[in-house]
Design a protein around this motif. Structure first.
Motif, short mmCIF file in Angstrom:
data_model
loop_
_atom_site.label_atom_id
_atom_site.label_comp_id
_atom_site.label_asym_id
_atom_site.label_seq_id
_atom_site.Cartn_x
_atom_site.Cartn_y
_atom_site.Cartn_z
N ARG A 176 0.71 -1.25 0.00
CA ARG A 176 0.08 0.11 0.04
C ARG A 176 0.86 1.32 -0.08
O ARG A 176 0.47 2.35 -0.59
CB ARG A 176 -0.93 -0.05 1.05
CG ARG A 176 -1.94 1.08 1.24
CD ARG A 176 -2.61 1.33 2.75
NE ARG A 176 -3.45 0.29 2.83
CZ ARG A 176 -4.80 0.33 2.36
NH1 ARG A 176 -5.23 1.29 1.59
NH2 ARG A 176 -5.66 -0.74 2.70
N ALA A 215 -6.11 7.92 8.76
CA ALA A 215 -7.29 8.25 9.21
C ALA A 215 -6.93 8.92 10.79
O ALA A 215 -7.72 9.74 11.24
CB ALA A 215 -8.39 7.41 9.19
N HIS A 216 -5.92 8.08 11.36
CA HIS A 216 -5.58 8.50 13.07
C HIS A 216 -4.93 9.67 13.27
O HIS A 216 -4.81 10.42 14.07
CB HIS A 216 -5.18 7.39 13.65
CG HIS A 216 -3.68 7.30 13.03
ND1 HIS A 216 -3.39 6.54 11.84
CD2 HIS A 216 -2.39 7.68 13.45
CE1 HIS A 216 -2.17 6.90 11.46
NE2 HIS A 216 -1.45 7.18 12.41
N CYS A 217 -4.36 10.09 12.01
CA CYS A 217 -3.45 11.30 12.11
C CYS A 217 -3.89 12.64 12.43
O CYS A 217 -4.76 13.28 11.77
CB CYS A 217 -2.52 11.32 11.06
SG CYS A 217 -1.18 12.60 10.91
N LYS A 242 3.84 6.11 9.68
CA LYS A 242 2.27 6.10 10.16
C LYS A 242 2.31 7.05 11.46
O LYS A 242 1.85 6.33 12.49
CB LYS A 242 1.66 4.91 10.33
CG LYS A 242 1.34 4.09 8.91
CD LYS A 242 0.70 2.99 9.24
CE LYS A 242 0.48 2.08 7.90
NZ LYS A 242 1.54 1.79 7.06
N GLN A 253 -4.47 12.74 3.61
CA GLN A 253 -6.01 12.40 4.03
C GLN A 253 -6.46 11.56 2.98
O GLN A 253 -7.79 11.01 3.15
CB GLN A 253 -6.67 13.82 4.17
CG GLN A 253 -6.03 14.55 5.31
CD GLN A 253 -7.18 15.45 5.67
OE1 GLN A 253 -7.98 16.24 5.23
NE2 GLN A 253 -7.10 15.60 7.28
N GLN A 254 -5.81 11.43 2.04
CA GLN A 254 -6.36 10.28 1.14
C GLN A 254 -6.05 9.08 1.43
O GLN A 254 -6.37 8.09 0.59
CB GLN A 254 -5.71 10.59 -0.34
CG GLN A 254 -6.44 11.77 -1.07
CD GLN A 254 -5.92 12.32 -2.27
OE1 GLN A 254 -4.62 11.67 -2.77
NE2 GLN A 254 -6.56 13.27 -3.25
N ASN A 255 -5.13 8.73 2.27
CA ASN A 255 -4.50 7.24 2.61
C ASN A 255 -5.40 6.92 3.90
O ASN A 255 -5.34 7.59 4.97
CB ASN A 255 -3.22 7.69 3.02
CG ASN A 255 -2.59 6.13 3.48
OD1 ASN A 255 -3.32 5.10 3.53
ND2 ASN A 255 -1.25 6.21 3.68
N PRO A 256 -6.17 5.89 3.81
CA PRO A 256 -7.01 5.34 4.87
C PRO A 256 -6.13 4.91 6.08
O PRO A 256 -6.71 5.02 7.12
CB PRO A 256 -7.90 4.29 4.14
CG PRO A 256 -7.05 3.85 3.03
CD PRO A 256 -6.55 5.11 2.57
N ASP A 257 -4.87 4.47 5.84
CA ASP A 257 -4.21 4.38 6.78
C ASP A 257 -3.70 5.20 7.83
O ASP A 257 -3.09 5.01 8.92
CB ASP A 257 -2.81 3.66 6.37
CG ASP A 257 -3.18 2.28 5.84
OD1 ASP A 257 -4.22 1.62 6.09
OD2 ASP A 257 -2.26 1.38 5.03
#
Length: 205
Positions: free
Chosen positions: A20, A157-159, A128, A151-155
């Protein structure tokens, strides 16, 4: 002589990251890829070598048969520490931030540095980070473009993303498009404020 082509899975194995992450690099033009007639990504050996040089990684003599190069980050070293990515083209300021954050007794942190959005994205897929603190005006890739890619990276989302800039609100509004979730702080940001932001992030989780 036709050069060797690698799949995203092979490239991920070479660099010690996930497929990914390789796809994210390709989607954001950090890595040049070609596509087969079936739509599968292929990466030339010369592009693998170029990226290794940029990341400061030494490729094995035969990447095709080697397990991996040294991973971009040692994930075991995180051990519960808050991962913070600092992005600014002022290298002296980055070092100052790092020295201050490293001096904290709590919370425990792991700090990563990048001099522009391009360099940051090459690391972010592997690291990450929980928090990214970034300037806006930078060479090669500015902070706004980098934030959009994150923000386009679903991994990711926590950031929590924090922009630290010398621009005023009107200049930011007319020059950049920032999501509402981004925290905007004036430069120079007090070190105590950075610590509060990190503690607030921890408390929110």
């Amino acid at each position: 002589m036709e050069q060797k082509l690698y799949t995203t899975t092979q490239a991920a194995k070479i660099f010690g990251v996930t497929p990914r992450t390789i796809q994210m690099w390709a989607d954001n033009n950090l890595l040049e890829v070609t596509k087969t007639l079936g739509g599968h990504r292929r990466i030339a050996a010369s592009e693998i070598e170029r990226l290794a040089v940029m990341l400061g990684k030494k490729l094995p003599q035969n990447p095709e048969t080697a397990n991996t190069v040294e991973p971009l980050v040692e994930t075991e070293a995180f051990d519960g520490a808050v991962r913070i990515m600092l992005v600014d083209d002022d290298k002296d300021l980055l070092k100052l931030y790092q020295m201050q954050i490293d001096s904290w007794q709590t919370p425990r942190t792991q700090v990563f540095l990048a001099s522009d959005g391009y360099e940051a994205l090459l690391q972010i897929g592997a690291i990450k980070p929980e928090i990214v603190i970034t300037d806006l005006k930078m060479p090669r890739m500015d902070g706004s473009h980098m934030i959009k890619c994150i923000q386009q990276n679903p991994d990711m989302a926590h950031c929590q993303i924090v922009v630290v800039t010398g621009l005023n609100k009107d200049e930011i509004y007319h020059q950049y498009e920032l999501p509402e979730t981004v925290v905007v702080e004036e430069k120079p940001i007090p070190f105590a404020r950075i610590q509060r932001l990190v503690n607030d992030y921890i408390a929110s989780k």
